[in-house]
Scaffold this active site. Structure first.
Site, PDB file in Angstrom:
ATOM      1  N   ASP A 216      -3.548 -10.175   6.346  1.00  0.00           N
ATOM      2  CA  ASP A 216      -4.342 -10.974   7.275  1.00  0.00           C
ATOM      3  C   ASP A 216      -4.336 -10.330   8.671  1.00  0.00           C
ATOM      4  O   ASP A 216      -3.284  -9.894   9.149  1.00  0.00           O
ATOM      5  CB  ASP A 216      -3.723 -12.378   7.352  1.00  0.00           C
ATOM      6  N   GLU A 267       8.570   1.751  -3.567  1.00  0.00           N
ATOM      7  CA  GLU A 267       9.825   1.477  -4.286  1.00  0.00           C
ATOM      8  C   GLU A 267       9.553   0.873  -5.657  1.00  0.00           C
ATOM      9  O   GLU A 267      10.453   0.707  -6.469  1.00  0.00           O
ATOM     10  CB  GLU A 267      10.684   0.477  -3.471  1.00  0.00           C
TER      11      GLU A 267
END
Ligand code: NOJ
Length: 561
Positions: A216, A267
């Site tokens: 956002d 990751e």
């Protein structure tokens, strides 16, 4: 409680790191999608209960607007706690069950992350209010001394995006910055602690199986506020430079912030992906795609139903995404704008200075409730044609809940039932975004048209039943069946991310392109019918009764050679 969908023939999700490049992503506005517990507010078990609908629709991913604890001062974009679920919308266990069900149906999950501001109920902001000027707690936000003898004048004349001052006093001579609603204090991204905390949040949801994030106000986080603040007029001048030097928007430091995010994404297997919501000039958009993976391109959403505008937008964005290494994103509707069936039923906006803005509503929606000059049927017809064109484009398509039903904007919500802060902060001068956020209709009749067992948090109009899932499912030619067919075919036809323009008749009226293989997409945006190109008609946005393509119609054709 709703049971997860446990379909055994669901497509396995796999580990493809590029799954998002040409995905069809369906935006769920959770409060308005499906209400499992009958409190009038949509919830996560509601989403779970509709997984088979989403699977049958044929979407690749779902993007959920915020479902976090919130006072709903801005529809959930005022987040109290980034790592929990609003009790009205469910629990973390409900979230997990929803992810299992969506994944089980072969659908990825993208969640909204709101890093520019927290809510004023966030524990950090509460601590800041309770702490003195100059404290560490205040440094997590943007506090400034007021001007005037006793700090009674706001630090600058900046206006919030929703109207009114962008500063709010806290009673001790200091003011805090809120670019959006008063309840949305801006965070201070210069502080390492703020940065770290969001990395924790990204890991929190990624660990729960989330595949990606919609970021956002991705262009807002970094700020540079000198001791003497520029005026709003000065800021407007600086904005024209488009060079990353604006105090509030689109600054270059964002790249470091998002580089940290990308390290977290990496990751995971497959790596998490993010799509930036960045209302920046088109020339600056590629930076966000490079930094985060993808960036929304709202150009089609802001354009008229016009061959020239569409062609330029498509060419420009394909070139831009190729240069950033990302794929293009295409959007016609979302929770912030007037639904595209309605937009296309209104007079064209035109281009250039003075063109009407979609943010907050079109001109007629702003016109104080007068009967809109809406061509509802024509608007829907153009919307279907535009959608079929969009679904033929390379890149990913973002759909907004209810557009697959051909829903129009709900324009006549009484003032006392409106919720959007835009409406209140402009004293009704801007009608706001509630009209596209009305809970969607599932059944022809019944309480809240099948949304839930009770009412809906925004009033649904009587005509909703005729546009419900029940009214359209299995009905040849319905908008729902058009979307279902288009998504199923797209899956089969989709090749690489290239497109070749094809000249077919008057370029001011006809837009045609060919995708890899034998897939031709042709849209007639003109006033008269054109000959249908030769080939096998695969799908058209309207039933065709002759070898002609009528105005406001798109066809997908299998061509030879
Ligand atoms: C963009 C969101 O899409 C909108 O709904 C929200 O009001 C603002 N950002 C502020 O968070």
């Amino acid at each position: 409680m709703a049971q997860p969908d446990t379909r055994s023939d669901a497509a396995p999700l796999g580990l493809d790191p590029d799954w998002w490049r040409q995905a069809v992503v369906y935006q769920v506005y959770p409060r308005s999608f499906a209400d499992a517990d009958g409190d009038g507010i949509g919830d996560l078990p509601g989403v779970t209960s509709r997984v088979s609908y989403l699977r049958d629709l044929g979407v690749d991913a779902v993007w959920l607007s915020p479902f976090y604890p919130s006072a709903l001062a801005d529809g959930g974009y005022d987040v109290d706690d980034y790592r929990d679920v609003d009790p009205r919308l469910g629990t973390l266990a409900d979230f997990d069950a929803m992810v299992v069900a969506l994944h089980g149906a072969g659908i990825r999950v993208i969640v909204d992350i709101v890093p520019n501001h927290s809510s004023n109920r966030h524990v950090w902001f509460q601590e800041a209010l309770a702490s003195p000027k100059g404290s560490h707690a205040r440094s997590r936000y943007v506090f400034r001394d007021g001007l005037g003898e006793n700090g009674e004048v706001p630090p600058s004349d900046w206006q919030s995006v929703f109207g009114g001052s962008a500063w709010e006093p806290v009673g001790d001579g200091q003011w805090y910055l809120h670019i959006f609603a008063t309840e949305q204090p801006d965070l201070n991204w210069a502080l390492p602690e703020v940065r770290e905390d969001f990395l924790t949040t990204l890991r929190f949801w990624s660990d729960r199986g989330v595949d990606g994030f919609r970021v956002d106000v991705a262009h807002g986080l970094a700020k540079d506020l000198p001791p003497v603040l520029p005026s709003a007029a000065e800021l407007a001048e600086i904005a024209k430079r488009e060079d990353g030097s604006h105090a509030l928007w689109d600054r270059d430091e964002l790249e470091e912030i998002y580089a940290d995010w990308r390290r977290v994404f990496a990751e995971y297997t497959p790596p998490r992906i993010a799509v930036a919501e960045a209302w920046v000039p088109a020339s600056r958009r590629a930076r966000y795609a490079t930094a985060l993976g993808q960036a929304f391109n709202f150009d089609l959403l802001e354009a008229d139903f016009d061959a020239d505008q569409f062609r330029q937008i498509i060419s420009f964005n394909l070139a831009q995404s190729a240069s950033s290494g990302s794929s293009s994103t295409w959007v016609l509707s979302n929770h912030d704008v007037v639904r595209h069936a309605t937009r296309y039923g209104l007079p064209p906006r035109g281009t250039g200075e003075g063109a009407d803005t979609l943010k907050g509503g079109t001109a007629w929606l702003l016109s104080g409730g007068e009967e809109p000059p809406l061509d509802a049927l024509g608007g829907l017809r153009r919307a279907r044609a535009a959608t079929l064109l969009l679904l033929g484009l390379p890149g990913s398509a973002y759909l907004y809940e209810g557009e697959e039903l051909g829903l129009h904007e709900v324009a006549d919500i009484p003032a006392d039932q409106r919720q959007d802060p835009t409406f209140f902060r402009t004293n009704g001068g801007e009608i706001g975004r509630d009209g596209c956020r009305v809970p969607i209709p599932w059944t022809i009749s019944g309480p809240s048209f099948g949304f839930g067992s009770a009412g809906a948090h925004l009033p649904q109009p009587a005509w909703f039943g005729a546009s419900s899932v029940e009214a359209e499912a299995g009905v040849p030619g319905s908008t729902l069946e058009l979307y279902r067919s288009a998504l199923a075919l797209r899956r089969q036809l989709q090749g690489d991310e290239t497109l070749d323009w094809v000249e077919l008749g008057d370029p001011d009226a006809v837009l045609a392109f060919r995708r890899p293989g034998s897939w031709l997409v042709v849209t007639n945006l003109g006033e008269t019918s054109i000959p249908l190109p030769e080939g096998e008609l695969l799908l058209s946005s309207e039933a065709l009764f002759s070898a002609e393509l009528p105005p406001a119609t798109t066809a997908w054709i299998r061509v030879s050679g």
